[in-house]
Structure formats: C-alpha cells, structure tokens
Design a protein around this motif. Structure first.
Motif, short mmCIF file in Angstrom:
data_model
loop_
_atom_site.label_atom_id
_atom_site.label_comp_id
_atom_site.label_asym_id
_atom_site.label_seq_id
_atom_site.Cartn_x
_atom_site.Cartn_y
_atom_site.Cartn_z
N ASP A 193 -38.77 53.95 58.55
CA ASP A 193 -37.63 53.88 59.46
C ASP A 193 -36.96 52.51 59.42
O ASP A 193 -35.72 52.40 59.50
CB ASP A 193 -38.08 54.19 60.90
CG ASP A 193 -38.26 55.68 61.14
OD1 ASP A 193 -37.95 56.46 60.22
OD2 ASP A 193 -38.72 56.05 62.24
N VAL A 194 -37.75 51.45 59.32
CA VAL A 194 -37.19 50.10 59.27
C VAL A 194 -36.36 49.91 58.00
O VAL A 194 -35.25 49.38 58.04
CB VAL A 194 -38.32 49.05 59.35
CG1 VAL A 194 -37.75 47.64 59.20
CG2 VAL A 194 -39.08 49.18 60.66
N VAL A 195 -36.91 50.36 56.88
CA VAL A 195 -36.17 50.26 55.62
C VAL A 195 -34.90 51.10 55.66
O VAL A 195 -33.84 50.67 55.19
CB VAL A 195 -37.07 50.71 54.43
CG1 VAL A 195 -36.26 50.77 53.14
CG2 VAL A 195 -38.25 49.76 54.27
N ALA A 196 -34.97 52.28 56.26
CA ALA A 196 -33.80 53.17 56.36
C ALA A 196 -32.68 52.51 57.15
O ALA A 196 -31.51 52.56 56.74
CB ALA A 196 -34.20 54.49 57.01
N VAL A 197 -33.02 51.88 58.27
CA VAL A 197 -32.01 51.18 59.08
C VAL A 197 -31.39 50.05 58.26
O VAL A 197 -30.17 49.83 58.29
CB VAL A 197 -32.63 50.63 60.38
CG1 VAL A 197 -31.62 49.76 61.12
CG2 VAL A 197 -33.08 51.77 61.27
#
Length: 285
Positions: A193-197
């Motif tokens: 999720d962090v990478v996606a953001v």
C-alpha cells in the motif's frame, strides 16, 4: 558507517545482490583479514570478478570508495569485530533481558546515526520547508513513526494530513491544490500500500520523501528524497521490529531538530503550544 559491523552489514543485504556481488560478498566474509591490504585488482582476481565490480560493490553497501571500505574493515579487525547484538534466550532473567535489550537499542541508534548523510537530511528539511501541506502514510508499526511526525510538525504549525485508510488518503492527496509533499514510511520499503501511494504521487508529479532501511527497495526507487536507516538485527521472537523503530524515531528527531534550527521562530511556537497544554491541564486541577 564506521560503527556498524561491516560483515554484518554485508550479510544483511544478501538478498539484494546480483550473482557476481554475492560471490564477492562470500569471498569478503570468508577472507576478511586479507581485505585491508588487497587492491581492487587483487580482490577482483581472487574472487574471480572484475575490478569495477569490486568498486561498485563497496559503494552499493554505503561506502564512499573501496579505500573507505577497507579502512572500516581494518578498524574493526584492530578493535575486534563486535556487532553488539544479543538475542534473548528462553528462561533468561529479568536483568539479562534488561541489559541485552538496552544494549541492542544503543547499537541500533548508533548504527543509524553513523549511516545518515547530512545532504539527504538537508534535502528533507528543504522539501518540508517548501511544502504548504505535508501528506503522511505508513502502515503497521510504521504508523507509530508517522504519528510521531504528526505530533512534532503540528506543534510548529505545519499543516499535516495523515489517514490510516488509503481510500480516505488518496482523494485528499489528489484534490488538495496546495504545494504539497508526500512523506512515506516503510522499514522494508516494499509494503504494497505504501509503494502504491508513492507510485500514484509520482504519476501526479507530487514530490515523495521516503524513510526506509538501507539498501535498494521499491520505495527507495520511486522516492525523490530517500532517508535510509541502518538495518539493525531484531530479537528472534519479537512482536515488532523494535530496533528498526528506534532507528526511525531517532532519524525523525534529527530531521525535526535540524528543521527547528533553520527556523528559529518555530521555537516560539513550540513554547506557546507547551504553555497552552500546560494551562489546560492546570485548569482541570
């Protein structure tokens, strides 16, 4: 990186090496006493690789040059290689656990202080100074670090937006029209999720700051400014990455106090917020 266990550091990055780098790493680990006196060509020949590979490897693991790398190994050989980490064993006493964990915490902090680079910290401070709004995101244990950032910068009047739900954060990130920066926290650097953001922010042209562990990972590749902590060892039966959290917390402290040092008027704001909080609780007595 002088205080870090060089061999421990090399081992911690094994999963990130190419086949040639793994071959070189294995040679260094098994022949550490020989390394300080070897030239790049001698080391390359002994490991069956090229001299440029040797030089690139020393820089990849965080040293300015092969000479810097060899000096660090030589220093550790002279003083005795002591990584300073102690695991907790079954049925240990209170005093043993207390002393081991206290020492491990000191090692994690010292290693991170040594690996931090001033120019990177300055870049983060400049990015925060130039932003009208700071968006934050981190999940799991990293959200604790995010909350520390919120607490610190909120007290000096910096508009901060942190949402634990990615579906709540993204609409705000996209629609906010102020000059903004996105600050992402992930120890592994590979939290989905962090990478996606971060990738969405990059597509939108929003500057990205990353706080992650040393080495190459998804987050470090997409961020505009990367702050990397050490990769401290953790207790085998841990409930969370305690030493990694300590490394992140001390890094945030360093960034914050440099931010304060460059903006003297902010000290007055901190004083005012402290007085307001003190006054509130005194009124309840």
């Amino acid at each position: 990186m002088r205080s870090m266990g060089v061999i421990s550091h090399i081992k911690s990055m094994m999963e990130e090496y190419s086949s040639a780098e793994k071959k070189l790493a294995d040679y260094i680990i098994n022949n550490v006493e020989k390394i300080p006196t070897m030239t790049a060509n001698e080391l390359a020949e002994s490991a069956g690789l090229s001299a440029p590979t040797v030089v690139r490897f020393s820089k990849k693991i965080g040293y300015q040059s092969l000479t810097d790398f060899k000096i660090n190994i030589s220093t550790e050989l002279q003083t005795g290689i002591d990584e300073g980490f102690s695991d907790i064993q079954p049925n240990e006493s209170f005093y043993s656990i207390k002393n081991k964990l206290g020492n491990n915490a000191q090692v994690a902090i010292r290693e991170t202080v040594d690996v931090l680079k001033e120019e990177k910290i300055q870049e983060v401070v400049q990015s925060l100074e130039g932003a009208e709004t700071v968006f934050l995101y981190g999940v799991g244990a990293s959200s604790l670090v995010v909350e520390d950032i919120v607490q610190k910068w909120s007290r000096v009047g910096k508009p901060i937006i942190f949402e634990k739900d990615i579906h709540v954060l993204l609409p705000q990130l996209v629609s906010n029209e102020t000059k903004k920066v996105l600050w992402l926290i992930s120890n592994s650097g590979n939290t989905a999720d962090v990478v996606a953001v971060g990738e969405i922010a990059k597509d939108l042209g929003i500057p990205v700051i990353a706080l992650t562990q040393f080495g190459t990972n998804h987050l470090s590749r997409i961020a505009d400014v990367v702050i990397q902590t050490s990769r401290p060892k953790e207790i085998t039966n841990r409930s969370a990455a305690t030493n990694s959290l300590l490394a992140q917390f001390v890094t945030i402290d360093i960034i914050f106090y440099l931010y304060m040092a460059k903006n003297e008027q902010l000290s007055e704001k901190v004083g005012k917020t402290r007085q307001a909080i003190k006054g509130y609780f005194e009124s309840k007595l």
